[in-house]
Write a protein that holds these residues in place. Sequence first.
Motif, PDB file in Angstrom:
ATOM      1  N   LEU A  29       0.817  -1.225   0.000  1.00 38.13           N
ATOM      2  CA  LEU A  29       0.000   0.000   0.000  1.00 38.13           C
ATOM      3  C   LEU A  29       0.849   1.274   0.000  1.00 38.13           C
ATOM      4  O   LEU A  29       0.600   2.184  -0.809  1.00 38.13           O
ATOM      5  CB  LEU A  29      -0.967  -0.002   1.195  1.00 38.13           C
ATOM      6  CG  LEU A  29      -2.113  -1.017   1.169  1.00 38.13           C
ATOM      7  CD1 LEU A  29      -3.005  -0.842   2.387  1.00 38.13           C
ATOM      8  CD2 LEU A  29      -2.936  -0.882  -0.095  1.00 38.13           C
ATOM      9  N   PRO A  30       1.851   1.393   0.870  1.00 43.40           N
ATOM     10  CA  PRO A  30       2.666   2.620   0.831  1.00 43.40           C
ATOM     11  C   PRO A  30       3.400   2.798  -0.490  1.00 43.40           C
ATOM     12  O   PRO A  30       3.522   3.923  -0.991  1.00 43.40           O
ATOM     13  CB  PRO A  30       3.648   2.420   2.001  1.00 43.40           C
ATOM     14  CG  PRO A  30       2.989   1.422   2.901  1.00 43.40           C
ATOM     15  CD  PRO A  30       2.244   0.512   1.993  1.00 43.40           C
ATOM     16  N   GLN A  31       3.888   1.692  -1.073  1.00 42.30           N
ATOM     17  CA  GLN A  31       4.601   1.787  -2.345  1.00 42.30           C
ATOM     18  C   GLN A  31       3.666   2.219  -3.478  1.00 42.30           C
ATOM     19  O   GLN A  31       4.040   3.010  -4.343  1.00 42.30           O
ATOM     20  CB  GLN A  31       5.222   0.434  -2.700  1.00 42.30           C
ATOM     21  CG  GLN A  31       6.358   0.007  -1.788  1.00 42.30           C
ATOM     22  CD  GLN A  31       6.841  -1.397  -2.117  1.00 42.30           C
ATOM     23  OE1 GLN A  31       6.425  -2.375  -1.504  1.00 42.30           O
ATOM     24  NE2 GLN A  31       7.724  -1.490  -3.104  1.00 42.30           N
ATOM     25  N   ILE A  32       2.455   1.685  -3.463  1.00 43.36           N
ATOM     26  CA  ILE A  32       1.489   2.080  -4.493  1.00 43.36           C
ATOM     27  C   ILE A  32       1.167   3.560  -4.371  1.00 43.36           C
ATOM     28  O   ILE A  32       1.135   4.299  -5.367  1.00 43.36           O
ATOM     29  CB  ILE A  32       0.191   1.243  -4.374  1.00 43.36           C
ATOM     30  CG1 ILE A  32       0.484  -0.236  -4.619  1.00 43.36           C
ATOM     31  CG2 ILE A  32      -0.849   1.731  -5.387  1.00 43.36           C
ATOM     32  CD1 ILE A  32      -0.705  -1.140  -4.381  1.00 43.36           C
ATOM     33  N   ALA A  33       0.933   4.012  -3.133  1.00 41.04           N
ATOM     34  CA  ALA A  33       0.615   5.428  -2.901  1.00 41.04           C
ATOM     35  C   ALA A  33       1.756   6.313  -3.386  1.00 41.04           C
ATOM     36  O   ALA A  33       1.535   7.343  -4.038  1.00 41.04           O
ATOM     37  CB  ALA A  33       0.338   5.667  -1.421  1.00 41.04           C
ATOM     38  N   SER A  34       2.990   5.904  -3.092  1.00 45.92           N
ATOM     39  CA  SER A  34       4.141   6.680  -3.535  1.00 45.92           C
ATOM     40  C   SER A  34       4.268   6.664  -5.058  1.00 45.92           C
ATOM     41  O   SER A  34       4.527   7.701  -5.690  1.00 45.92           O
ATOM     42  CB  SER A  34       5.415   6.121  -2.892  1.00 45.92           C
ATOM     43  OG  SER A  34       6.555   6.799  -3.367  1.00 45.92           O
ATOM     44  N   GLY A  35       4.055   5.491  -5.641  1.00 47.92           N
ATOM     45  CA  GLY A  35       4.188   5.368  -7.083  1.00 47.92           C
ATOM     46  C   GLY A  35       3.132   6.152  -7.848  1.00 47.92           C
ATOM     47  O   GLY A  35       3.386   6.651  -8.942  1.00 47.92           O
ATOM     48  N   LEU A  36       1.938   6.250  -7.276  1.00 46.25           N
ATOM     49  CA  LEU A  36       0.852   6.973  -7.930  1.00 46.25           C
ATOM     50  C   LEU A  36       0.723   8.411  -7.430  1.00 46.25           C
ATOM     51  O   LEU A  36      -0.205   9.119  -7.822  1.00 46.25           O
ATOM     52  CB  LEU A  36      -0.474   6.228  -7.717  1.00 46.25           C
ATOM     53  CG  LEU A  36      -0.545   4.805  -8.277  1.00 46.25           C
ATOM     54  CD1 LEU A  36      -1.904   4.181  -7.989  1.00 46.25           C
ATOM     55  CD2 LEU A  36      -0.255   4.796  -9.772  1.00 46.25           C
ATOM     56  N   LYS A  37       1.649   8.804  -6.541  1.00 49.47           N
ATOM     57  CA  LYS A  37       1.672  10.161  -5.999  1.00 49.47           C
ATOM     58  C   LYS A  37       0.333  10.549  -5.369  1.00 49.47           C
ATOM     59  O   LYS A  37      -0.258  11.594  -5.657  1.00 49.47           O
ATOM     60  CB  LYS A  37       2.047  11.168  -7.098  1.00 49.47           C
ATOM     61  CG  LYS A  37       3.463  10.961  -7.635  1.00 49.47           C
ATOM     62  CD  LYS A  37       3.799  11.970  -8.721  1.00 49.47           C
ATOM     63  CE  LYS A  37       5.254  11.868  -9.142  1.00 49.47           C
ATOM     64  NZ  LYS A  37       5.633  10.524  -9.637  1.00 49.47           N
ATOM     65  N   TYR A  81     -11.444  -9.776 -14.878  1.00 53.73           N
ATOM     66  CA  TYR A  81     -10.352  -9.812 -13.902  1.00 53.73           C
ATOM     67  C   TYR A  81      -9.017  -9.510 -14.576  1.00 53.73           C
ATOM     68  O   TYR A  81      -8.177  -8.781 -14.035  1.00 53.73           O
ATOM     69  CB  TYR A  81     -10.306 -11.182 -13.228  1.00 53.73           C
ATOM     70  CG  TYR A  81      -9.632 -11.191 -11.880  1.00 53.73           C
ATOM     71  CD1 TYR A  81     -10.340 -10.825 -10.732  1.00 53.73           C
ATOM     72  CD2 TYR A  81      -8.304 -11.576 -11.731  1.00 53.73           C
ATOM     73  CE1 TYR A  81      -9.736 -10.855  -9.486  1.00 53.73           C
ATOM     74  CE2 TYR A  81      -7.694 -11.600 -10.487  1.00 53.73           C
ATOM     75  CZ  TYR A  81      -8.422 -11.230  -9.368  1.00 53.73           C
ATOM     76  OH  TYR A  81      -7.810 -11.247  -8.133  1.00 53.73           O
ATOM     77  N   LEU A  82      -8.825 -10.070 -15.771  1.00 54.45           N
ATOM     78  CA  LEU A  82      -7.600  -9.796 -16.525  1.00 54.45           C
ATOM     79  C   LEU A  82      -7.485  -8.312 -16.861  1.00 54.45           C
ATOM     80  O   LEU A  82      -6.405  -7.711 -16.736  1.00 54.45           O
ATOM     81  CB  LEU A  82      -7.583 -10.618 -17.811  1.00 54.45           C
ATOM     82  CG  LEU A  82      -7.370 -12.129 -17.660  1.00 54.45           C
ATOM     83  CD1 LEU A  82      -7.600 -12.840 -18.989  1.00 54.45           C
ATOM     84  CD2 LEU A  82      -5.971 -12.416 -17.133  1.00 54.45           C
ATOM     85  N   ILE A  83      -8.601  -7.710 -17.275  1.00 57.82           N
ATOM     86  CA  ILE A  83      -8.601  -6.276 -17.591  1.00 57.82           C
ATOM     87  C   ILE A  83      -8.285  -5.455 -16.342  1.00 57.82           C
ATOM     88  O   ILE A  83      -7.484  -4.509 -16.383  1.00 57.82           O
ATOM     89  CB  ILE A  83      -9.957  -5.857 -18.184  1.00 57.82           C
ATOM     90  CG1 ILE A  83     -10.177  -6.546 -19.538  1.00 57.82           C
ATOM     91  CG2 ILE A  83     -10.028  -4.341 -18.345  1.00 57.82           C
ATOM     92  CD1 ILE A  83     -11.572  -6.348 -20.099  1.00 57.82           C
ATOM     93  N   GLY A  84      -8.895  -5.825 -15.211  1.00 63.63           N
ATOM     94  CA  GLY A  84      -8.656  -5.103 -13.968  1.00 63.63           C
ATOM     95  C   GLY A  84      -7.221  -5.221 -13.498  1.00 63.63           C
ATOM     96  O   GLY A  84      -6.610  -4.235 -13.061  1.00 63.63           O
ATOM     97  N   CYS A  85      -6.646  -6.422 -13.581  1.00 63.78           N
ATOM     98  CA  CYS A  85      -5.252  -6.624 -13.171  1.00 63.78           C
ATOM     99  C   CYS A  85      -4.299  -5.826 -14.061  1.00 63.78           C
ATOM    100  O   CYS A  85      -3.361  -5.185 -13.573  1.00 63.78           O
ATOM    101  CB  CYS A  85      -4.894  -8.102 -13.233  1.00 63.78           C
ATOM    102  SG  CYS A  85      -5.705  -9.113 -11.994  1.00 63.78           S
ATOM    103  N   ALA A  86      -4.538  -5.886 -15.369  1.00 62.86           N
ATOM    104  CA  ALA A  86      -3.683  -5.144 -16.292  1.00 62.86           C
ATOM    105  C   ALA A  86      -3.798  -3.645 -16.043  1.00 62.86           C
ATOM    106  O   ALA A  86      -2.792  -2.920 -16.053  1.00 62.86           O
ATOM    107  CB  ALA A  86      -4.067  -5.475 -17.739  1.00 62.86           C
ATOM    108  N   GLY A  87      -5.022  -3.175 -15.792  1.00 64.22           N
ATOM    109  CA  GLY A  87      -5.224  -1.752 -15.517  1.00 64.22           C
ATOM    110  C   GLY A  87      -4.521  -1.305 -14.256  1.00 64.22           C
ATOM    111  O   GLY A  87      -3.903  -0.231 -14.223  1.00 64.22           O
ATOM    112  N   LEU A  96      -7.145   6.030 -12.311  1.00 61.42           N
ATOM    113  CA  LEU A  96      -7.033   4.843 -13.151  1.00 61.42           C
ATOM    114  C   LEU A  96      -6.926   3.572 -12.304  1.00 61.42           C
ATOM    115  O   LEU A  96      -7.515   2.537 -12.638  1.00 61.42           O
ATOM    116  CB  LEU A  96      -5.808   4.958 -14.065  1.00 61.42           C
ATOM    117  CG  LEU A  96      -5.903   5.983 -15.197  1.00 61.42           C
ATOM    118  CD1 LEU A  96      -4.578   6.055 -15.967  1.00 61.42           C
ATOM    119  CD2 LEU A  96      -7.045   5.642 -16.148  1.00 61.42           C
ATOM    120  N   PHE A  97      -6.189   3.658 -11.204  1.00 56.40           N
ATOM    121  CA  PHE A  97      -6.070   2.520 -10.302  1.00 56.40           C
ATOM    122  C   PHE A  97      -7.433   2.187  -9.695  1.00 56.40           C
ATOM    123  O   PHE A  97      -7.806   1.010  -9.579  1.00 56.40           O
ATOM    124  CB  PHE A  97      -5.058   2.846  -9.199  1.00 56.40           C
ATOM    125  CG  PHE A  97      -4.769   1.699  -8.264  1.00 56.40           C
ATOM    126  CD1 PHE A  97      -3.893   0.691  -8.640  1.00 56.40           C
ATOM    127  CD2 PHE A  97      -5.360   1.637  -7.010  1.00 56.40           C
ATOM    128  CE1 PHE A  97      -3.608  -0.365  -7.786  1.00 56.40           C
ATOM    129  CE2 PHE A  97      -5.096   0.592  -6.151  1.00 56.40           C
ATOM    130  CZ  PHE A  97      -4.219  -0.414  -6.537  1.00 56.40           C
TER     131      PHE A  97
END
Length: 402
Positions: A29-37, A81-87, A96-97
């Motif tokens: 979670l922290p890495q995602i937040a940082s990566g997506l600003k 599910y494949l579309i959601g994972c890829a997105g 977008l996330f």
Amino acid sequence: MISPRYFIALLLSLVLLSPLGIDLFLPTLPQIASGLKTSVSHIQLTIPLFLLVMGVGQLISGPLVDNYGRKPIAILGLILYLIGCAGAAMATNWPLFLIARVIQGMAVCCTAVVAFSGVRDRLAGDDAARAYSFLNGSLNIVPALAPLLGGMLAQYWGWRAPFGFLFLYALVLMIVVHYGLPETRPPGTLKSALFPARTYGQIVKKPAFLAFTFSIAGALGMVLTYVSLAPMVLMEQARLSPLSFSLIFGGNGLWIMLMSAVANRMIPRCGRPFCLLIGALSMLMAGMVIVIEPYLLAPSVLSHWLSYMLPVALSVAGLAFIMGPATSYALAPFQNNAGVASALLGFIQMSGGAGGSLLVLLLPLSPYAALGLMMLISGLLSTLAWLTSLKIKGTLTSINSH
């Protein structure tokens, strides 16, 4: 015809898409937040939203499963599910996330209904109860292992890696489902509208269905309350390290699996009503213990993690005895409406459990009192389910959906 074990294993693979979609990326979670600003709270918001979409979406996926068959809707869910994972893996910002997570929630509402409808199609009575108990019990290996796997994937390949893993899992599963999952929809299955409000209304008028369904929702609410409070109680109050917390949290998942295996063996020997009674008593006892602990134990003893986890262990053992019998009783009357009934059960289970847990957590109560209250509520609802099971004589085979 495929063997029952292979069939249940396929259904389990479909059911696992839901907890994997939550637990695998928790350590990142922290890495995602940082990566997506963005903030961590924004990323956390996608978890209840995922569950909400899954619960509400089942009201639509249920009729689709009855109208078009189990297998086509399973394939549709896997494509989503494949579309959601890829997105999610390729998201460059939080909106977008968020959209990707909503698509994943839409996907699992399809696969969950297919799985539970499939059990109802092929099995009945104690055999169905054992299958449901196995599915629910096996789900608890995910909280035990998925966060560790997700953390390792993220450590080596970044926060997008867990979603890449989920994409590959869904892709392989789609191939297996395409070639190996039989269509189990009974020939006499009744067609229904996209949102069969009248049929849903007829089902909820059945007191027995509500009694068993609310007992499941109460048990889920207890688990959600425990999971919500565990980090604060175990890491802040009991001073456990993140590793120790993960081990204890995972050990509790393995404990539920063990108790589910015990319940599976007891169902044919002792009957479903007896198992419901065991579950109800376990919940009530756990609730009473955790509520009175702050008044009986010294602060130094109360701050030990066992004072929290021992009542939890007792209550989740009760959950293992409740889920299978209650689910089989709830769905048994609806042979020709299995998809619609499974969808309504899933909706009440998800929304009722999450809503009850949220209300308890919003009350000005200590963590012990809040969890104890949810345990007692679950125990009372399970007691009602047990009393209802004693009155079950025959079964209804369908509901007119016109």
